[in-house]
Design an enzyme around this catalytic site. Structure first.
Site, PDB file in Angstrom:
ATOM      1  CE  LYS A 207      -9.119 -10.994  -1.936  1.00  0.00           C
ATOM      2  NZ  LYS A 207      -8.685 -10.381  -0.721  1.00  0.00           N
TER       3      LYS A 207
ATOM      4  CE  LYS B 297     -14.101  -2.980   0.815  1.00  0.00           C
ATOM      5  NZ  LYS B 297     -14.873  -3.338   1.991  1.00  0.00           N
TER       6      LYS B 297
ATOM      7  CE  LYS C 220      -4.254  -1.293   2.383  1.00  0.00           C
ATOM      8  NZ  LYS C 220      -4.749  -1.357   3.753  1.00  0.00           N
TER       9      LYS C 220
END
Ligand code: TRP
Length: 335
Positions: free
Chosen positions: A195, A198, A112
């Site tokens: 994968k 959202k 991230k």
């Protein structure tokens, strides 16, 4: 005595079908046999910027989803993480005994946060695993039902608990990873090698738990397949699209792989897609209906969370008091 379970979900945005199969539905099944604690982890959500009103709404919405999915709040303890102050407090105590190196090695953090972002992201993102470890350890949980993506966080929790126990004597139970039944890894519809998540841009990448039936059908219709014209499970990346559709079908029907393959033998991809959309919609309809009913009843949701926080605090506070005593923090004198 039933074994204790704790798990959590962030209140940010909607859940995907993947989140549902890997977490929420798994919890509903687990809740029959374990002493369960399910928390909406609002303190984790604020490790990245959140709109305050959206966060409050999201917390109620996820609570409503838990209940709509079949978690019984009389039986299981359902609570918001920030309602039980022990979570924040234990996170600090554990922070002080977490080697920085462990945190820097966490893959989710590394994925991230690139070098450029180091100046701007909050330190909470680095400390995220410590807060999560505290969530679990406060309840002396035996098992933690989470998706595969949380495996490293659970390893971290175990390591940290062992470190504490080693330094201060037996304090925390060492929890075990409790994954959902395998085979339910759901991939993106537009790119079945990724994968389902959202946070992807494309509007036909992810199926959301609250998508209306026509939208589900539309997204599945557009799902990437291949030119093999053969409907069977496969780990060949070129057949990942069809495999993903079959995996979805199987996850919602609970049928054996052979049964699923036999059902589609000789059929075309159009037929497969229609049937996949149908089983998904059939399964989600009752949940969606209950959700719509539930989410408008704020007073009920708030009451569930209030009651849950009270029951959770009773356990969490006892663990926290023990930890503080072991560390050497002076307890305030009784009056
Ligand atoms: N990190 C988890 C996730 O993103 C959420 C979480 C926070 C959690 N605390 C937890 C999961 C404790 C299980 C137990 O899915």
């Amino acid at each position: 005595m039933k074994q204790r379970v704790l798990s959590g979900i962030q209140p940010s945005g909607q859940l995907t079908i993947g989140n549902y199969l890997g977490a929420l539905r798994h919890w509903v099944r687990v809740s029959q046999d374990f002493d369960c604690h399910f928390t909406i982890v609002d303190l984790h959500a604020i490790t990245v910027p959140q709109d305050p009103a959206g966060l409050r709404e999201g917390t109620r919405e996820i609570t409503a989803l838990f209940l709509a999915a079949g978690i019984d709040p009389q039986h299981s303890v359902v609570f918001a993480q920030s309602h039980v102050v022990a979570h924040s407090e234990l996170a600090w105590l554990l922070t002080c005994m977490t080697p920085l190196g462990w945190l820097h090695r966490m893959t989710q953090f590394k994925d991230k946060v690139g070098r450029e972002q180091m100046e701007s992201v909050g330190a909470g993102l680095l400390n995220y695993p410590v807060l999560m470890a505290g969530d679990i350890l406060l309840y002396q949980a035996h098992a933690v039902p989470v998706g595969e993506d949380q495996r490293q966080h659970l390893e971290f929790t175990r390591d940290l608990a062992q470190r504490f126990n080693h330094r201060y004597g037996p304090t925390f139970r060492i929890p075990t990873f409790f994954p959902a039944r395998t085979g339910a890894k759901i991939m993106g519809l537009d790119d079945p090698t990724k994968k389902m998540s959202k946070s992807e841009e494309s509007d036909h990448h992810a199926l959301l738990l609250l998508d209306p039936p026509d939208l589900v059908a539309q997204k599945i219709k557009r799902a990437v397949t291949d030119n093999f014209r053969e409907i069977r499970f496969s780990d060949d990346p070129e057949r990942a699209g069809v495999n993903n559709l079959l995996t979805l079908y199987q996850a919602f029907t609970d049928e054996e792989s052979e049964t699923v393959e036999a059902r589609f033998d000789g059929k075309g991809y159009g037929e497969l897609k229609r049937e996949v959309a149908e089983v998904i919609n059939e399964n989600l309809a009752p949940l969606q209906a209950r959700y719509r009913e539930m989410v408008s009843d704020r007073a009920y949701i708030d009451e569930v969370l209030r009651d849950g926080a009270q029951r959770a605090s009773a356990i969490a506070d006892a663990t926290l008091a023990d930890v503080k005593q072991k560390i050497g923090l002076l307890a305030p004198a009784a009056k």
